[in-house]
Design a protein around this motif. Structure first.
Motif, PDB file in Angstrom:
ATOM      1  N   ALA A  85       0.835  -1.201   0.000  1.00 19.02           N
ATOM      2  CA  ALA A  85       0.000   0.000   0.000  1.00 19.02           C
ATOM      3  C   ALA A  85       0.870   1.251   0.000  1.00 19.02           C
ATOM      4  N   HIS A  86       1.777   1.347  -0.983  1.00 21.31           N
ATOM      5  CA  HIS A  86       2.678   2.510  -1.061  1.00 21.31           C
ATOM      6  C   HIS A  86       2.455   3.226  -2.374  1.00 21.31           C
ATOM      7  N   THR A  87       2.295   4.532  -2.305  1.00 18.85           N
ATOM      8  CA  THR A  87       2.112   5.308  -3.545  1.00 18.85           C
ATOM      9  C   THR A  87       3.346   5.210  -4.436  1.00 18.85           C
ATOM     10  N   HIS A  88       4.474   4.936  -3.833  1.00 21.80           N
ATOM     11  CA  HIS A  88       5.694   4.775  -4.627  1.00 21.80           C
ATOM     12  C   HIS A  88       5.507   3.682  -5.678  1.00 21.80           C
ATOM     13  N   TYR A  89       4.937   2.546  -5.262  1.00 23.29           N
ATOM     14  CA  TYR A  89       4.717   1.451  -6.201  1.00 23.29           C
ATOM     15  C   TYR A  89       3.655   1.826  -7.226  1.00 23.29           C
ATOM     16  N   GLN A 131      -3.126   9.604  -0.983  1.00 15.33           N
ATOM     17  CA  GLN A 131      -1.785   9.753  -0.449  1.00 15.33           C
ATOM     18  C   GLN A 131      -0.934  10.447  -1.489  1.00 15.33           C
ATOM     19  N   LYS A 132      -0.114  11.411  -1.030  1.00 11.55           N
ATOM     20  CA  LYS A 132       0.782  12.084  -1.973  1.00 11.55           C
ATOM     21  C   LYS A 132       2.182  11.974  -1.430  1.00 11.55           C
ATOM     22  N   ILE A 133       3.153  11.975  -2.301  1.00 13.96           N
ATOM     23  CA  ILE A 133       4.546  11.984  -1.875  1.00 13.96           C
ATOM     24  C   ILE A 133       4.982  13.417  -1.725  1.00 13.96           C
ATOM     25  N   SER A 134       5.521  13.789  -0.561  1.00 11.28           N
ATOM     26  CA  SER A 134       5.979  15.162  -0.350  1.00 11.28           C
ATOM     27  C   SER A 134       7.456  15.230  -0.633  1.00 11.28           C
TER      28      SER A 134
ATOM     29  N   ARG B 175       1.005  -5.404   7.638  1.00  8.74           N
ATOM     30  CA  ARG B 175       1.633  -4.425   6.733  1.00  8.74           C
ATOM     31  C   ARG B 175       2.586  -3.534   7.525  1.00  8.74           C
ATOM     32  N   ILE B 185      11.093  -0.857   0.120  1.00 17.48           N
ATOM     33  CA  ILE B 185      11.603   0.239  -0.698  1.00 17.48           C
ATOM     34  C   ILE B 185      13.022   0.616  -0.286  1.00 17.48           C
ATOM     35  N   LEU B 196      12.710   9.754  -0.236  1.00 16.87           N
ATOM     36  CA  LEU B 196      11.392  10.311  -0.543  1.00 16.87           C
ATOM     37  C   LEU B 196      10.306   9.454   0.103  1.00 16.87           C
ATOM     38  N   TRP B 197      10.509   8.154   0.077  1.00 15.88           N
ATOM     39  CA  TRP B 197       9.536   7.270   0.703  1.00 15.88           C
ATOM     40  C   TRP B 197       9.483   7.505   2.203  1.00 15.88           C
ATOM     41  N   SER B 200       7.534  10.532   2.815  1.00 18.45           N
ATOM     42  CA  SER B 200       6.116  10.272   2.563  1.00 18.45           C
ATOM     43  C   SER B 200       5.488   9.490   3.703  1.00 18.45           C
ATOM     44  N   GLN B 201       6.185   8.463   4.171  1.00 14.90           N
ATOM     45  CA  GLN B 201       5.660   7.642   5.256  1.00 14.90           C
ATOM     46  C   GLN B 201       5.509   8.440   6.544  1.00 14.90           C
ATOM     47  N   ILE B 204       2.395  10.422   6.211  1.00 17.95           N
ATOM     48  CA  ILE B 204       1.174   9.613   6.291  1.00 17.95           C
ATOM     49  C   ILE B 204       0.943   9.121   7.714  1.00 17.95           C
ATOM     50  N   VAL B 210       7.672  16.699   5.718  1.00 14.75           N
ATOM     51  CA  VAL B 210       9.125  16.543   5.547  1.00 14.75           C
ATOM     52  C   VAL B 210       9.480  16.915   4.118  1.00 14.75           C
TER      53      VAL B 210
END
Lengths: 135, 323
Positions: A85-89, A131-134, B175, B185, B196-197, B200-201, B204, B210
């Protein structure tokens, strides 16, 4: 009857997906491949209307497989199935040419995703859309 | 001093090199290539003159007449002998200590690597086996739910929905556990994608903004071991900000020198006193510094109460790593 190639290495989950989709009446899982390499072999043997691809596969991963399919069979829609469940994927899958990214949690989500992609939409599971990546 | 002629030596020096006084006195350092290579001498003399006092704790290499290279810790100073300037060198052999430090570092690195490998293995089992089974059970449950008659199956439907809810919670738990142990990742993707991940995490999970800044198009090339520990450290630093700093924003900035990559993690939170000991922050940062040191990295902390924090990890680039 819609013909689907399922690429999934977890046999139990693959069996449940086959049951789910075959019960819909208008679609059928015509073949199951456990590896990306096996999927490419099956694609060369016959035609399919859609490919469902697990992200995590042994050897070549699902996203790289989608990229190959996108180049070799440009009109063939690929839909990613994933527990990640990662927007990266999601971003990587869509960039590789996938028409959608669906979490494995929900049967309704899987059916909805297939139907929307067949209509020409790009579908991402609702949980991942916000979800967005910042940065 | 100018031509490096040996004027005097003590017994320990003679014993160390296995030579006699007459082998050395009156001969030059350049001629004998003792105690250091001739090329090194001019810069050392320049340094001693510049310091205008003793220069201590120089780690250098010396070659014994047998050809064996040893590591010494030396001190140099200019003295007067018969009104003439002479360079006095004193040293101790630290070769064994350096070797043992290297062995300890290797052992600690191996332990770290083993821990990471085990975490990855368990994370994979969680994702590839347990989670997939739960997905299958959940889907199978949806079949049963759909098979219930419209009327008369309300009680069973309610039970099945409860089961579905519990399975959803189980999926969320596995998860998160899989991510906590070893986020895929961080191992599979490039260094920047991994950062970046993490950003993002953090947003979330903990609602902390960040920002990640770096020069576009740059590839960060770190050894696998270094990369793993650096990413783990950044993750921990972000968690510290969430837990302790009360900050609204954090920043990760990547900077470069010729030999190093610098990762700066900063925040606008309440800061702390870096000199304070026996606090949870100080213990955690000390352990982090030790882990980073073992793989050739350094950790610098700048913080003041109510002034935020800025923590810098310096890591050697992959082709700069030496034993």
């Amino acid at each position: 009857m819609l013909s689907i190639l399922l690429v999934e290495d977890h046999l139990i989950f693959a069996g449940v997906i086959v049951r789910l989709l075959n019960r819909m009446g208008n679609m059928q899982v015509a073949a199951v491949a456990n590896t990306a390499e096996g999927a490419l072999q099956k694609l060369s043997d016959r035609n399919f209307d859609m490919v469902l691809v697990d992200v995590s596969l042994p050897n070549m991963n699902g996203i790289n497989l989608v990229s190959l399919i996108h180049h070799q069979y440009p009109g063939l829609p690929c839909l990613m199935l994933s527990g990640h469940a990662h927007t990266h994927y999601v971003h990587r899958a869509l960039t590789a040419g996938a028409r959608g990214y669906i979490l494995k949690d929900s049967s309704a989500g899987i059916i909805d995703g297939i139907q929307r992609v067949l209509k020409g939409e790009v579908y991402v599971s609702p949980e991942l859309r916000d979800q967005k990546i910042s940065g | 001093m100018d031509n490096g002629t040996f004027l005097n030596l003590n017994d320990a020096y003679l014993k160390y090199y296995g030579l006699r006084a007459e082998d050395l006195i009156g001969h030059t350092s350049a001629e004998l290539r003792l105690p250091l290579e001739p090329s090194v001498r001019p810069s050392l003399i320049a340094r001693v003159r510049k310091e205008q006092g003793p220069v201590r704790n120089l780690e250098m290499e010396t070659r014994l007449p047998s050809g064996e290279t040893r590591t010494i810790l030396a001190s140099l100073q200019i003295v007067l002998l018969d009104d003439k300037e002479a360079l006095m060198l004193t040293f101790i052999d630290i070769t064994e200590r350096i070797t043992k430090e290297h062995d300890i570092r290797s052992a600690a690195t191996s332990l770290n690597t083993a821990e990471q490998v085990e975490r990855q293995r368990i994370s994979r089992i969680l994702h590839d086996d347990l989670q997939q089974n739960i997905f299958a059970v959940k889907l199978q449950l949806s079949f049963l739910t759909n098979m219930l008659p419209e009327a008369g199956g309300e009680a069973i439907r309610a039970d099945l929905q409860q089961l579905d809810q519990w399975l959803t919670e189980a999926i969320a738990t596995t998860r998160q556990l899989s991510i906590d142990l070893s986020p895929p990742i961080l191992n599979e993707e490039g260094f920047m994608e991994a950062l970046l991940w993490l950003a993002s995490q953090t947003k979330i999970q903990y609602h902390l903004d960040v920002n990640v800044e770096w020069r576009e198009g740059t590839q960060v090339n770190l050894d696998d071991e270094v990369r793993g520990i650096v990413l783990q450290s950044v993750r921990e630093l972000l968690f510290n900000i969430v837990k302790h700093a009360g900050a609204q924003q954090a920043r990760i900035k990547i900077e470069y020198t010729d030999s190093d990559v610098r990762i700066v993690v900063s925040d606008n939170g309440k800061g702390f006193d870096p000199k304070a000991t026996h606090t949870p922050i100080s213990h955690g940062l000390k352990k982090m510094r030790d882990r980073l040191f073992l793989v050739g990295c350094s950790l610098t902390i700048v913080s003041e109460v109510n002034q935020g924090s800025r923590i810098t990890i310096e890591a050697p680039k992959a082709d700069m790593m030496t034993d």
